[in-house]
Design a protein around this motif. Structure first.
Motif, PDB file in Angstrom:
ATOM      1  N   VAL A 156       0.852  -1.193   0.000  1.00 39.09           N
ATOM      2  CA  VAL A 156       0.000   0.000   0.000  1.00 39.09           C
ATOM      3  C   VAL A 156       0.885   1.238   0.000  1.00 39.09           C
ATOM      4  CG1 VAL A 156      -1.757   1.315   1.239  1.00 39.09           C
ATOM      5  CG2 VAL A 156      -1.830  -1.184   1.260  1.00 39.09           C
ATOM      6  N   THR A 157       0.633   2.135  -0.930  1.00 41.79           N
ATOM      7  CA  THR A 157       1.352   3.402  -0.997  1.00 41.79           C
ATOM      8  C   THR A 157       0.414   4.532  -0.614  1.00 41.79           C
ATOM      9  OG1 THR A 157       2.806   2.595  -2.765  1.00 41.79           O
ATOM     10  CG2 THR A 157       2.636   4.982  -2.490  1.00 41.79           C
ATOM     11  N   LEU A 158       0.770   5.291   0.418  1.00 39.06           N
ATOM     12  CA  LEU A 158       0.013   6.476   0.810  1.00 39.06           C
ATOM     13  C   LEU A 158       0.602   7.686   0.103  1.00 39.06           C
ATOM     14  CD1 LEU A 158      -0.267   5.943   4.687  1.00 39.06           C
ATOM     15  CD2 LEU A 158      -1.894   5.226   2.930  1.00 39.06           C
ATOM     16  N   VAL A 159      -0.259   8.499  -0.482  1.00 39.36           N
ATOM     17  CA  VAL A 159       0.216   9.720  -1.133  1.00 39.36           C
ATOM     18  C   VAL A 159      -0.580  10.891  -0.580  1.00 39.36           C
ATOM     19  CG1 VAL A 159       1.041   8.592  -3.227  1.00 39.36           C
ATOM     20  CG2 VAL A 159      -1.322   9.353  -3.112  1.00 39.36           C
ATOM     21  N   ALA A 160       0.123  11.928  -0.165  1.00 32.69           N
ATOM     22  CA  ALA A 160      -0.539  13.101   0.394  1.00 32.69           C
ATOM     23  C   ALA A 160      -1.259  13.849  -0.719  1.00 32.69           C
ATOM     24  CB  ALA A 160       0.484  14.007   1.075  1.00 32.69           C
ATOM     25  N   GLY A 161      -2.567  14.013  -0.550  1.00 34.16           N
ATOM     26  CA  GLY A 161      -3.334  14.669  -1.603  1.00 34.16           C
ATOM     27  C   GLY A 161      -3.284  13.837  -2.869  1.00 34.16           C
ATOM     28  N   LYS A 162      -3.122  14.484  -4.011  1.00 38.87           N
ATOM     29  CA  LYS A 162      -2.906  13.806  -5.291  1.00 38.87           C
ATOM     30  C   LYS A 162      -3.975  12.747  -5.577  1.00 38.87           C
ATOM     31  CE  LYS A 162       2.096  14.550  -5.333  1.00 38.87           C
ATOM     32  NZ  LYS A 162       3.427  13.947  -5.509  1.00 38.87           N
ATOM     33  N   ALA A 163      -5.215  13.051  -5.230  1.00 37.77           N
ATOM     34  CA  ALA A 163      -6.289  12.086  -5.481  1.00 37.77           C
ATOM     35  C   ALA A 163      -6.422  11.789  -6.966  1.00 37.77           C
ATOM     36  CB  ALA A 163      -7.606  12.607  -4.914  1.00 37.77           C
ATOM     37  N   GLU A 164      -6.294  12.826  -7.798  1.00 38.40           N
ATOM     38  CA  GLU A 164      -6.403  12.601  -9.238  1.00 38.40           C
ATOM     39  C   GLU A 164      -5.329  11.644  -9.724  1.00 38.40           C
ATOM     40  OE1 GLU A 164      -6.934  15.944 -11.925  1.00 38.40           O
ATOM     41  OE2 GLU A 164      -7.554  17.161 -10.221  1.00 38.40           O
ATOM     42  N   GLU A 165      -4.076  11.851  -9.272  1.00 40.01           N
ATOM     43  CA  GLU A 165      -2.981  10.990  -9.702  1.00 40.01           C
ATOM     44  C   GLU A 165      -3.166   9.562  -9.215  1.00 40.01           C
ATOM     45  OE1 GLU A 165      -2.743  13.943  -8.402  1.00 40.01           O
ATOM     46  OE2 GLU A 165      -1.167  15.151  -9.339  1.00 40.01           O
ATOM     47  N   ALA A 166      -3.634   9.416  -7.959  1.00 40.44           N
ATOM     48  CA  ALA A 166      -3.836   8.076  -7.406  1.00 40.44           C
ATOM     49  C   ALA A 166      -4.912   7.330  -8.186  1.00 40.44           C
ATOM     50  CB  ALA A 166      -4.215   8.170  -5.932  1.00 40.44           C
ATOM     51  N   VAL A 167      -5.997   8.002  -8.486  1.00 34.82           N
ATOM     52  CA  VAL A 167      -7.057   7.372  -9.269  1.00 34.82           C
ATOM     53  C   VAL A 167      -6.577   7.111 -10.694  1.00 34.82           C
ATOM     54  CG1 VAL A 167      -9.340   7.737 -10.283  1.00 34.82           C
ATOM     55  CG2 VAL A 167      -8.936   8.296  -7.879  1.00 34.82           C
ATOM     56  N   GLY A 168      -5.870   8.060 -11.259  1.00 33.39           N
ATOM     57  CA  GLY A 168      -5.362   7.896 -12.619  1.00 33.39           C
ATOM     58  C   GLY A 168      -4.418   6.720 -12.755  1.00 33.39           C
ATOM     59  N   ALA A 169      -3.710   6.397 -11.675  1.00 30.69           N
ATOM     60  CA  ALA A 169      -2.756   5.285 -11.694  1.00 30.69           C
ATOM     61  C   ALA A 169      -3.439   3.934 -11.627  1.00 30.69           C
ATOM     62  CB  ALA A 169      -1.784   5.428 -10.525  1.00 30.69           C
ATOM     63  N   ALA A 170      -4.740   3.919 -11.340  1.00 30.29           N
ATOM     64  CA  ALA A 170      -5.443   2.674 -11.001  1.00 30.29           C
ATOM     65  C   ALA A 170      -6.121   2.018 -12.194  1.00 30.29           C
ATOM     66  CB  ALA A 170      -6.475   2.952  -9.913  1.00 30.29           C
ATOM     67  N   ASP A 171      -6.244   0.698 -12.103  1.00 27.90           N
ATOM     68  CA  ASP A 171      -7.071  -0.064 -13.037  1.00 27.90           C
ATOM     69  C   ASP A 171      -8.526  -0.044 -12.586  1.00 27.90           C
ATOM     70  OD1 ASP A 171      -4.940  -1.155 -14.767  1.00 27.90           O
ATOM     71  OD2 ASP A 171      -4.301  -2.169 -12.938  1.00 27.90           O
ATOM     72  N   ALA A 172      -8.742   0.104 -11.291  1.00 26.50           N
ATOM     73  CA  ALA A 172     -10.086   0.183 -10.708  1.00 26.50           C
ATOM     74  C   ALA A 172      -9.944   0.833  -9.338  1.00 26.50           C
ATOM     75  CB  ALA A 172     -10.729  -1.194 -10.595  1.00 26.50           C
ATOM     76  N   ALA A 173     -11.055   1.306  -8.797  1.00 28.64           N
ATOM     77  CA  ALA A 173     -11.009   2.015  -7.519  1.00 28.64           C
ATOM     78  C   ALA A 173     -12.151   1.583  -6.616  1.00 28.64           C
ATOM     79  CB  ALA A 173     -11.084   3.527  -7.745  1.00 28.64           C
ATOM     80  N   LEU A 174     -11.848   1.521  -5.312  1.00 26.45           N
ATOM     81  CA  LEU A 174     -12.848   1.372  -4.260  1.00 26.45           C
ATOM     82  C   LEU A 174     -13.007   2.751  -3.643  1.00 26.45           C
ATOM     83  CD1 LEU A 174     -12.041  -1.910  -2.282  1.00 26.45           C
ATOM     84  CD2 LEU A 174     -14.270  -1.261  -3.212  1.00 26.45           C
ATOM     85  N   VAL A 175     -14.213   3.316  -3.701  1.00 25.55           N
ATOM     86  CA  VAL A 175     -14.390   4.722  -3.353  1.00 25.55           C
ATOM     87  C   VAL A 175     -15.507   4.888  -2.328  1.00 25.55           C
ATOM     88  CG1 VAL A 175     -14.735   7.049  -4.268  1.00 25.55           C
ATOM     89  CG2 VAL A 175     -13.745   5.279  -5.733  1.00 25.55           C
ATOM     90  N   LYS A 176     -15.197   5.589  -1.239  1.00 26.72           N
ATOM     91  CA  LYS A 176     -16.231   5.949  -0.272  1.00 26.72           C
ATOM     92  C   LYS A 176     -17.184   6.938  -0.927  1.00 26.72           C
ATOM     93  CE  LYS A 176     -16.705   9.204   2.094  1.00 26.72           C
ATOM     94  NZ  LYS A 176     -17.670  10.361   2.143  1.00 26.72           N
ATOM     95  N   SER A 177     -18.471   6.722  -0.759  1.00 26.59           N
ATOM     96  CA  SER A 177     -19.465   7.565  -1.401  1.00 26.59           C
ATOM     97  C   SER A 177     -19.257   9.030  -1.036  1.00 26.59           C
ATOM     98  CB  SER A 177     -20.876   7.130  -0.975  1.00 26.59           C
ATOM     99  OG  SER A 177     -21.853   7.924  -1.603  1.00 26.59           O
ATOM    100  N   GLY A 178     -19.374   9.890  -2.028  1.00 22.97           N
ATOM    101  CA  GLY A 178     -19.182  11.324  -1.832  1.00 22.97           C
ATOM    102  C   GLY A 178     -18.703  11.943  -3.140  1.00 22.97           C
TER     103      GLY A 178
END
Length: 226
Positions: free
Chosen positions: A97-119
């Motif tokens: 698991v890699t934690l990245v401060a902020g950078k939500a767009e980059e983290a999602v962009g790096a993914a093949d799929a995402a588990l996302v808390k509703s919001g």
């Protein structure tokens, strides 16, 4: 009606450029390019993180059983500290698991799929054109009161905008590690399911209007003043 004239001119998030290939985002985050990558977005407030992040990590363990090369990336919201998430990782010492401060767009962009808390993160993930599973757990009293007072067809914002269950929604007991893992696996392994969701996400992006929302707001104001 209220007697107020209103016109939708677009959503500011639609200003964002379309996402590029996942490899570029992985390189920017220092992640290996060729590995199955899943983004985990557990929310921006500590109470919701406590309710959902442990189950997300258990789901990640199950995903890794099926994909030994899997890696996971977690964007840490500005309202949280990395230290507040590390205790949850203590019982998953071998999970990559890699934690990245902020950078939500980059983290999602790096993914093949995402588990996302509703919001709002579901909309941001949709605009990054990454398939997702939306999950939510709340205090049971709040959940029961909510069921009594409000009846909605969908709780995921992206599904509300689509007007149909475009992305899987897992609420309360449905948001179990096994269900999460199964739904992510379907998006990783079933090309038809993946493409159907991506086409729907494109429709959602189109419904937000194209770039230039700020300019259209200014034009509307200028028209009223004139």
């Amino acid at each position: 009606g209220t007697g107020v004239r209103a016109r939708f001119v677009g959503h500011p998030l639609a200003e964002r450029p379309a996402a590029g290939p996942a490899g570029g985002y992985r390189a920017a985050l220092g992640l290996p390019a060729g590995r199955t990558t899943v983004a985990l977005l557990p929310g921006s407030r500590e109470p919701e993180v406590r309710r959902i992040f442990p189950a997300m990590l258990e789901a990640a363990e199950r995903i890794r059983e099926r994909h030994p090369d899997a890696q996971f990336v977690v964007p840490v919201a500005p309202t949280l500290q990395e230290e507040s998430l590390r205790p949850f990782l203590a019982s998953h010492a071998t999970l990559p698991v890699t934690l990245v401060a902020g950078k939500a767009e980059e983290a999602v962009g790096a993914a093949d799929a995402a588990l996302v808390k509703s919001g709002t993160s579901t909309l941001e993930t949709a605009l990054m054109r990454r398939p997702m599973v939306v999950v939510y757990r709340m205090a049971w009293l709040s959940f029961l009161l909510g069921k009594l007072l409000v009846r909605v067809a969908h709780f995921a914002l992206v599904n509300v905008l689509a007007g149909r269950r475009l992305v899987p929604e897992l609420l309360q007991l449905q948001a179990s590690p096994q269900r999460m893992a199964d739904e992510v696996e379907r998006l990783l392994q079933d090309p038809a399911a993946r493409e159907a969701q991506l086409r729907g996400l494109d429709e959602v992006r189109g419904s937000l209007g194209g770039p230039g929302a700020a300019r259209r707001v200014a034009e509307e104001i200028a028209g009223v003043l004139a």
